[in-house]
Scaffold this active site. Structure first.
Site, short mmCIF file in Angstrom:
data_model
loop_
_atom_site.label_atom_id
_atom_site.label_comp_id
_atom_site.label_asym_id
_atom_site.label_seq_id
_atom_site.Cartn_x
_atom_site.Cartn_y
_atom_site.Cartn_z
CG HIS A 24 48.47 36.36 43.11
ND1 HIS A 24 47.57 36.09 42.10
CD2 HIS A 24 48.76 35.16 43.67
CE1 HIS A 24 47.35 34.79 42.05
NE2 HIS A 24 48.05 34.20 42.98
CG ASP A 78 45.76 37.01 39.65
OD1 ASP A 78 45.36 36.54 40.74
OD2 ASP A 78 46.78 37.71 39.56
CG HIS A 79 42.75 33.17 43.14
ND1 HIS A 79 44.00 32.69 42.88
CD2 HIS A 79 42.72 33.47 44.45
CE1 HIS A 79 44.71 32.70 43.99
NE2 HIS A 79 43.97 33.16 44.95
#
Length: 484
Positions: free
Chosen positions: A240, A177-178
């Protein structure tokens, strides 16, 4: 103060989907910047693998063009570009067939880290994992990286986890998950757990509420088919924003260790109460500012998929009992802004009288576009008679203290890919985390479907549907502005 680049051990990285959009925009430019930083040993090898028929020269040409577009500053260094391109190889591979696998296996070095990045559709995760094992490429030093979506609901997430677990141990699976690779997200943990100033106040006694906003100006162009099946709840909220909520709300782990951190994040998800129907707002953007509406973009005139979600969540534990968390995310909003606002309570008694007004401290953690941390404090307004108070920001961007050479933070993908090579899973999601997040999300979506809820319209270029403002107003609160 000069930042120290920590070298990594020799590794081979295979990018399945190496000619795809994500590889060209994010993965390969991130690898190039780490190469320019001098972090690699001399024998690192990057292998692109995809259905497209290319040779090494053709792949290097494709990557060279991608670097000019997505890493223009570093790409001006011709020596660096040539050095990076010389590390690249390419193998045409059938994800669900036999072609290319023996050739790929023959390229990989022995007794070194082998990382396989699955930059492909989730339906291919299983076939790829199976063939990596079947063709002898799975060793103790093998790691696989999987991009979201991690399933479409709880059942599909469980099935996906079981498929990957059939071929790899959990400590070899990196669910990326960036958002967790952003420097400010990591600074959040440092600020919380490295400073006595904040942690004693980080609870319901002193915090009135917390807001988490991820606002985007972009629409769903290029992702129409996927997005109309997913919507903002599945695409953003379930992963996110859930991860940001966990980091802001979790208990201090015993140590900064992958499983210790992820254990505490899991406790937060499991302590979340079900969201009541009147504590959630869905929205869908409509044409405005010369931009088409959502239904026109996706080509579905009857779509009830949400492009915006705002909700009020509660965590039932001792630290946060009674403290609401307001989360919102949406497309085609007025500005691109990702920020966490910790809204502290007013002072219990003002000694300055009614004219001083109400003032409360706000800690703002900005994730994008301008990463940084700001603490709003109350001071006397200069030059005024009497005691007039005003709120001013206390800058915590650390730019002056760290020096100009550290003002450009590594891209999130740079950090996360290097963590894969190091074998550090702290900033990656564990399988039980993903399943717990879906277990909380699924009833919300099922409720919309059973009630026949329709998203509220909002104009492109606005702050979202008006009902989202009412969600806060009913509680005597208001959203912090969405700022560029």
């Amino acid at each position: 103060m000069v930042s120290r680049v920590i070298p990594v051990d020799p590794f081979d990285l295979v990018i399945f989907g190496g000619t795809g959009d994500l590889a060209r925009r994010k993965i390969l430019p991130a690898l190039f910047r780490r190469f320019c930083a001098g972090q690699w040993p001399s024998d690192v090898q990057i292998v692109g693998a995809a259905r497209r028929t290319l040779d090494d020269t053709g792949f290097r040409s494709l990557v060279s063009d991608a670097l000019k577009e997505h890493a223009p500053k570093h790409a001006r260094d011709r020596v660096a570009v040539e050095g990076f391109l010389s590390r690249l190889r390419y193998v045409p591979v059938e994800a669900e067939g036999p072609q290319g696998w023996e050739e790929l296996a023959g390229l990989l070095g022995q007794n070194r880290v082998r990382a396989f990045y699955f930059s492909v559709a989730p339906r291919l995760f299983g076939p790829l994992a199976e063939r990596i094992e079947a063709f002898g490429m799975a060793t103790e030093k093998t790691r696989i990286v999987v991009e979201k979506p991690f399933g479409h609901d709880l059942d599909s997430a469980r099935s996906l986890n079981a498929t990957l677990a059939a071929h790899f141990d959990e400590n070899q699976i990196y669910r990326i998950d960036h958002y967790l690779g952003k420097e400010t997200v990591q600074n959040l943990m440092a600020v919380r757990f490295g400073n006595m100033l904040f942690e004693p106040l980080w609870n319901s006694q002193y915090v009135d509420h917390i807001q988490i906003t991820v606002a985007e100006t972009v629409g769903v162009d290029g992702r129409e088919s996927y997005y109309d099946r997913a919507g903002a709840m599945r695409d953003m909220m379930q992963n996110h924003l859930m991860q940001l909520l966990c980091l802001i709300a979790m208990e201090p782990p015993a140590k900064f260790d992958p499983d210790a951190v992820r254990d505490e994040k899991l406790k937060v998800i499991r302590a979340l109460d079900p969201v009541l129907p009147h504590h959630i707002v869905r929205g869908q953007f409509v044409a405005a500012e010369g931009l088409p509406g959502y239904r026109e973009v996706v080509g579905n005139p009857r779509s009830t998929t949400e492009s915006y979600v705002a909700l009020r969540a509660h965590i039932s534990n001792w630290r946060w009992a009674g403290t609401p968390f307001y989360l919102r995310t949406g497309k085609r909003l007025v500005a691109r802004s990702s920020v966490i606002n910790v809204m502290f309570k007013d002072a219990p008694h003002s000694i300055f009288g009614e004219d001083a007004g109400r003032h409360a401290n706000v800690l703002s953690i900005r994730l994008q576009p301008n990463e940084g941390i700001t603490l709003k404090v109350t001071i006397k307004e200069p030059g005024q008679g009497g005691m007039r108070l005003v709120d001013v920001p206390l800058d915590m961007s650390f730019a002056e203290a760290l020096g100009p050479e550290n003002q450009v933070s590594p891209d999130a993908y740079e950090r996360l890919i290097m963590d894969v090579v190091r074998g550090n899973q702290t900033l990656f999601m564990r399988g039980d985390e993903v399943e717990a997040a879906w277990a909380w999300t699924d009833p919300i979506i099922a409720g919309w479907q059973s009630r026949g809820d329709v998203p509220k319209p909002y104009d492109c270029g606005s702050t979202g549907p008006g009902d989202a403002e009412l969600l806060m107003k009913r509680d005597g609160r208001r959203w912090q502005g969405i700022k560029p």
